[in-house]
Design a protein around this motif. Structure first.
Motif, mmCIF file in Angstrom:
data_model
loop_
_atom_site.group_PDB
_atom_site.id
_atom_site.type_symbol
_atom_site.label_atom_id
_atom_site.label_comp_id
_atom_site.label_asym_id
_atom_site.label_seq_id
_atom_site.Cartn_x
_atom_site.Cartn_y
_atom_site.Cartn_z
ATOM 1 N N THR A 299 1.435 76.690 28.561
ATOM 2 C CA THR A 299 0.007 76.503 28.294
ATOM 3 C C THR A 299 -0.498 75.153 28.766
ATOM 4 O O THR A 299 -1.708 74.894 28.713
ATOM 5 N N CYS A 300 0.382 74.281 29.225
ATOM 6 C CA CYS A 300 -0.039 72.961 29.715
ATOM 7 C C CYS A 300 -0.869 73.091 30.983
ATOM 8 O O CYS A 300 -0.610 73.956 31.838
ATOM 9 N N GLU A 301 -1.832 72.193 31.127
ATOM 10 C CA GLU A 301 -2.579 72.106 32.374
ATOM 11 C C GLU A 301 -1.608 71.826 33.520
ATOM 12 O O GLU A 301 -0.689 71.017 33.391
ATOM 13 N N LYS A 302 -1.828 72.488 34.645
ATOM 14 C CA LYS A 302 -0.969 72.302 35.818
ATOM 15 C C LYS A 302 -1.557 71.173 36.667
ATOM 16 O O LYS A 302 -2.560 71.358 37.367
ATOM 17 N N ILE A 303 -0.952 69.991 36.581
ATOM 18 C CA ILE A 303 -1.518 68.815 37.241
ATOM 19 C C ILE A 303 -0.422 67.776 37.464
ATOM 20 O O ILE A 303 0.534 67.680 36.693
ATOM 21 N N SER A 304 -0.566 66.998 38.525
ATOM 22 C CA SER A 304 0.422 65.953 38.816
ATOM 23 C C SER A 304 0.164 64.733 37.949
ATOM 24 O O SER A 304 -0.949 64.505 37.458
ATOM 25 N N ILE A 305 1.195 63.915 37.778
ATOM 26 C CA ILE A 305 1.046 62.678 37.008
ATOM 27 C C ILE A 305 0.118 61.708 37.751
ATOM 28 O O ILE A 305 -0.595 60.912 37.125
ATOM 29 N N ASP A 306 0.068 61.793 39.082
ATOM 30 C CA ASP A 306 -0.856 60.954 39.844
ATOM 31 C C ASP A 306 -2.300 61.246 39.453
ATOM 32 O O ASP A 306 -3.081 60.338 39.158
ATOM 33 N N TYR A 307 -2.680 62.522 39.469
ATOM 34 C CA TYR A 307 -4.056 62.900 39.141
ATOM 35 C C TYR A 307 -4.344 62.752 37.647
ATOM 36 O O TYR A 307 -5.444 62.356 37.251
ATOM 37 N N ALA A 308 -3.366 63.084 36.814
ATOM 38 C CA ALA A 308 -3.599 63.079 35.372
ATOM 39 C C ALA A 308 -3.729 61.667 34.806
ATOM 40 O O ALA A 308 -4.579 61.417 33.942
ATOM 41 N N VAL A 309 -2.887 60.746 35.292
ATOM 42 C CA VAL A 309 -2.843 59.404 34.701
ATOM 43 C C VAL A 309 -3.039 58.298 35.725
ATOM 44 O O VAL A 309 -3.899 57.430 35.554
ATOM 45 N N MET A 310 -2.255 58.303 36.792
ATOM 46 C CA MET A 310 -2.191 57.139 37.671
ATOM 47 C C MET A 310 -3.540 56.772 38.290
ATOM 48 O O MET A 310 -3.844 55.605 38.488
ATOM 49 N N GLU A 311 -4.368 57.778 38.611
ATOM 50 C CA GLU A 311 -5.651 57.486 39.238
ATOM 51 C C GLU A 311 -6.715 57.080 38.219
ATOM 52 O O GLU A 311 -7.821 56.694 38.608
ATOM 53 N N LYS A 312 -6.406 57.169 36.925
ATOM 54 C CA LYS A 312 -7.386 56.868 35.878
ATOM 55 C C LYS A 312 -7.025 55.644 35.045
ATOM 56 O O LYS A 312 -7.902 54.939 34.551
ATOM 57 N N THR A 313 -5.756 55.398 34.870
ATOM 58 C CA THR A 313 -5.328 54.328 33.978
ATOM 59 C C THR A 313 -5.787 52.955 34.460
ATOM 60 O O THR A 313 -5.951 52.714 35.662
ATOM 61 N N GLN A 314 -5.989 52.059 33.511
ATOM 62 C CA GLN A 314 -6.381 50.678 33.810
ATOM 63 C C GLN A 314 -5.187 49.733 33.853
ATOM 64 O O GLN A 314 -5.356 48.525 34.028
#
Length: 346
Positions: A242-257
């Motif tokens: 049921t988890c969203e299918k997404i890479s760690i780059d898109y999920a976190v790395m491109e958003k984190t500060q």
């Protein structure tokens, strides 16, 4: 703070067929002919850095036996089995929640199972520097490979200001470029290849996943009570899909500060295609790269040949081709067409 290694080993390596198959993909194969499979080489290069009790593998449920056979001595509780492929963010989340439950103060390095590193000493020095950096606070670090050519097959990372000697704020991720863009990156400087290797504390990555991938974090919170119990796999099989299918780059790395990049150079390749293997394998005078001890090349040039030792092969007049035989399946195609290989088999 104990150091933990996470090896991501769930891929199917479809571009390395017929050597790599869905039943036994490339991470479980000795692609380079060195006597160790790719996942074993990944494990080996952390010798002296990570205690075997702190090694974790996230893989497909169908590869459980392959992991146990090739990485003997790993705690069975540290082999995490994904019931389906949901990309790297759920993979990272599952193992991070579990590591934090076992060791709340853990520092973590995440490495793909099928990459090649030629300079082990330089690699170990880079990992030691990275651990020292992420131990100092809420920091997410990715290792960026210093480019040696205008490569169009890799994503790039743009560096920002220098945070400390040799480590930079991460300005932006750049998708795989065309040739002119790749050339411009090398001319400008401040760009590295995206290696897919990450370092962080368990606490930091869990916090960032909660912040930027709340759906996945919610699923992990549901799985958490079953971790390290007899019910874990049953619960994972039910909830992980049921988890969203997404890479760690898109999920976190491109958003984190709190993202940083550490440029490094240790003879790295993601070894994603036959062409990359051709680049990294020793060549004869005619630019042929041959793995196999009974291959004879006659008036042939620019080829990538990989056949089992003892398999007698004579190749005459062939140019710029891939020749691979594995378990009775023979592939012969132009190197320029290697991206189509995954379309040609079941």
């Amino acid at each position: 703070m104990a150091k933990h290694l996470v090896i991501m080993a769930g891929g199917i390596g479809s571009r390395f067929w017929p050597m790599s198959t869905p039943q036994k993909p490339k991470q479980f194969i000795d692609i380079t002919g060195c006597g160790r499979t790719m996942i074993q080489q990944t494990f080996d290069r952390f010798d002296g850095i990570i205690d075997i009790d702190h090694v974790w593998v996230v893989t497909s449920a169908s590869f459980k036996e392959l992991v146990a056979e090739q990485l003997t001595g790993i705690n069975p509780q540290h082999i995490l089995l994904e019931p389906c492929m949901r990309n790297t963010a759920p993979c990272v989340a599952y193992v991070s929640w579990k590591i934090q439950k076992e060791d709340p103060e853990a520092l973590i390095v995440v490495a793909p199972s099928d990459h090649l590193v030629m300079k082990t000493d330089a690699f170990k020095a880079a990992i030691a520097k990275g651990f020292e950096f992420v131990a100092q606070g809420d920091r997410i670090l990715t290792l960026g490979m210093t480019p040696t050519r205008p490569e169009t097959g890799y994503g790039y990372i743009e560096q920002g200001t220098e945070a400390c000697p040799g480590i930079f704020n991460l300005a932006a991720f750049r998708e795989k470029p065309d040739l002119q863009t790749a050339i411009s990156y090398l001319e400008k400087g401040g760009y590295t290849w995206n290696s897919g290797m990450f370092m962080w504390s368990a606490a930091t990555i869990v916090e960032e996943l909660r912040k930027y991938a709340s759906q996945i974090a919610g699923v992990m919170d549901q799985i958490l009570p079953a971790m390290f119990t007899d019910r874990e796999q049953e619960v994972v099989n039910e909830l992980f899909p049921t988890c969203e299918k997404i890479s760690i780059d898109y999920a976190v790395m491109e958003k984190t500060q709190v993202a940083f990049v550490q440029p490094a150079e240790f003879g790295w390749s993601d070894l994603g295609t036959w062409g990359s293997l051709h680049t990294l394998t020793a060549h004869d005078d005619a630019d042929n790269a041959v793995i196999g001890d009974s291959v004879r090349m006659i008036e042939a040039s620019g080829n990538m040949v990989k056949v089992p030792d003892g398999k007698q092969v004579v190749i005459q007049g062939l140019k710029n081709c891939i020749v691979s035989e594995h378990n009775g399946v023979l592939l012969i195609c132009q190197l320029s067409e290697e991206q189509r290989i995954k379309e040609w088999h079941d």
